[in-house]
Design an enzyme around this catalytic site. Sequence first.
Site, PDB file in Angstrom:
ATOM      1  N   ILE A 115       3.107 -16.728  -6.204  1.00 25.55           N
ATOM      2  CA  ILE A 115       4.190 -17.633  -5.814  1.00 25.55           C
ATOM      3  C   ILE A 115       4.593 -18.500  -7.019  1.00 25.55           C
ATOM      4  CG2 ILE A 115       2.713 -19.525  -4.968  1.00 25.55           C
ATOM      5  CD1 ILE A 115       4.667 -19.706  -2.541  1.00 25.55           C
ATOM      6  N   LEU A 144       2.850 -14.904  -0.312  1.00 31.23           N
ATOM      7  CA  LEU A 144       1.991 -14.066   0.537  1.00 31.23           C
ATOM      8  C   LEU A 144       2.365 -14.169   2.019  1.00 31.23           C
ATOM      9  CD1 LEU A 144      -1.397 -14.895  -1.194  1.00 31.23           C
ATOM     10  CD2 LEU A 144      -0.408 -12.600  -1.021  1.00 31.23           C
ATOM     11  N   GLY A 152      -4.871 -13.407  -4.551  1.00 28.98           N
ATOM     12  CA  GLY A 152      -3.986 -14.527  -4.203  1.00 28.98           C
ATOM     13  C   GLY A 152      -4.574 -15.405  -3.112  1.00 28.98           C
ATOM     14  N   TYR A 198     -11.756 -22.890   3.124  1.00 33.09           N
ATOM     15  CA  TYR A 198     -11.602 -21.767   2.191  1.00 33.09           C
ATOM     16  C   TYR A 198     -12.592 -20.643   2.541  1.00 33.09           C
ATOM     17  CZ  TYR A 198     -12.210 -19.402  -2.368  1.00 33.09           C
ATOM     18  OH  TYR A 198     -12.327 -18.486  -3.367  1.00 33.09           O
ATOM     19  N   LYS A 212     -12.028 -16.794   3.995  1.00 31.30           N
ATOM     20  CA  LYS A 212     -12.548 -15.578   3.349  1.00 31.30           C
ATOM     21  C   LYS A 212     -13.348 -14.729   4.349  1.00 31.30           C
ATOM     22  CE  LYS A 212     -10.849 -16.217  -0.773  1.00 31.30           C
ATOM     23  NZ  LYS A 212      -9.865 -15.294  -1.348  1.00 31.30           N
ATOM     24  N   SER A 256     -19.538 -17.710  -9.299  1.00 31.67           N
ATOM     25  CA  SER A 256     -18.844 -18.711 -10.125  1.00 31.67           C
ATOM     26  C   SER A 256     -18.408 -18.019 -11.408  1.00 31.67           C
ATOM     27  CB  SER A 256     -19.788 -19.861 -10.465  1.00 31.67           C
ATOM     28  OG  SER A 256     -20.386 -20.385  -9.303  1.00 31.67           O
ATOM     29  N   ARG A 259     -26.560 -24.955 -10.652  1.00 34.39           N
ATOM     30  CA  ARG A 259     -26.335 -23.962  -9.581  1.00 34.39           C
ATOM     31  C   ARG A 259     -25.857 -22.619 -10.134  1.00 34.39           C
ATOM     32  NH1 ARG A 259     -21.334 -23.025  -7.170  1.00 34.39           N
ATOM     33  NH2 ARG A 259     -21.442 -21.812  -5.242  1.00 34.39           N
TER      34      ARG A 259
END
Length: 267
Positions: free
Chosen positions: A41, A59, A79, A142, A146, A171, A180
């Site tokens: 976008i 999307l 995306g 989030y 997923k 990560s 972490r």
Amino acid sequence: MNDDLPIPSLPVLITGASGKLGRDLIPSLIARGWRLRLTDIAPFPDPLPANAEFIAADLNDREAMLRLAQGCACIVHFGGLVEYGTFETVLGPNLRGVHHVFEAALAHGLRVVYASSNHVIGFHERETVLDKDCTYRPDSYYGLSKVFGEMVARFFWDRNGVESVSLRIGSCFPEPKQERMLATWLSREDMARLVAHSVTAASTGCAVVWGVSNNRASWWQGDDRARIGWAPRDSADAYQSQFPPPGDSPADRFQGGGFCEIGYTRG
Ligand code: 15L
């Protein structure tokens, strides 16, 4: 690169091309001689590589997604919104968006390589070693979005035979940035090869692969990487002495790290 993967005969569609991971990925796929159709976008912020075209799209726009996928070899779906989020902010780009991507894959007979996330299991404690079939414990809107994406992948496979590889990315940064990440780090090179193997594997079914480098401290094992012929080459182990040991905050107790502290009220 030092591997011998085939070059797709058609362009590969990459959503989220203007985002961090998309921009990390594109140069290495171009270096493999792949043709890319990029979409986001937001405008593409880098010089457009010779073998790539960029088409701006939302999307949320189902027809645009169907058009974009036409004439492609595969959809690499990176995306969507990548912060903690709210129900309203993930609803369009992440939930509706991933559904549009799978509808486009079904319409054109394509495989989807889906950027899922470790945040689908973020509320597992660090002491728990997980395999891909563990209980979902999303740590954020989030992560919740997923989980929905992985379930869309499963649904389109069971109902329609649409192949997919859900990459539970840890990560992905140039190097580990905090303690972490000794467990969760995925090098950019391992990520790019993971995508390349996911796109070119002969068949994948409905695969789930932990997107993590070869870190001794990792909490994740047991996935479908053998199906795509991928193994990580890098490791966070050499960075161990750079970080102090974890404390007992939610960010340090749970695998999802800082996402687990947002909105957390359990003490
Ligand atoms: C993710 O999925 C995020 O997109 C990224 O910003 C990092 O927070 C990463 O996970 C992580 O868990 O370190």
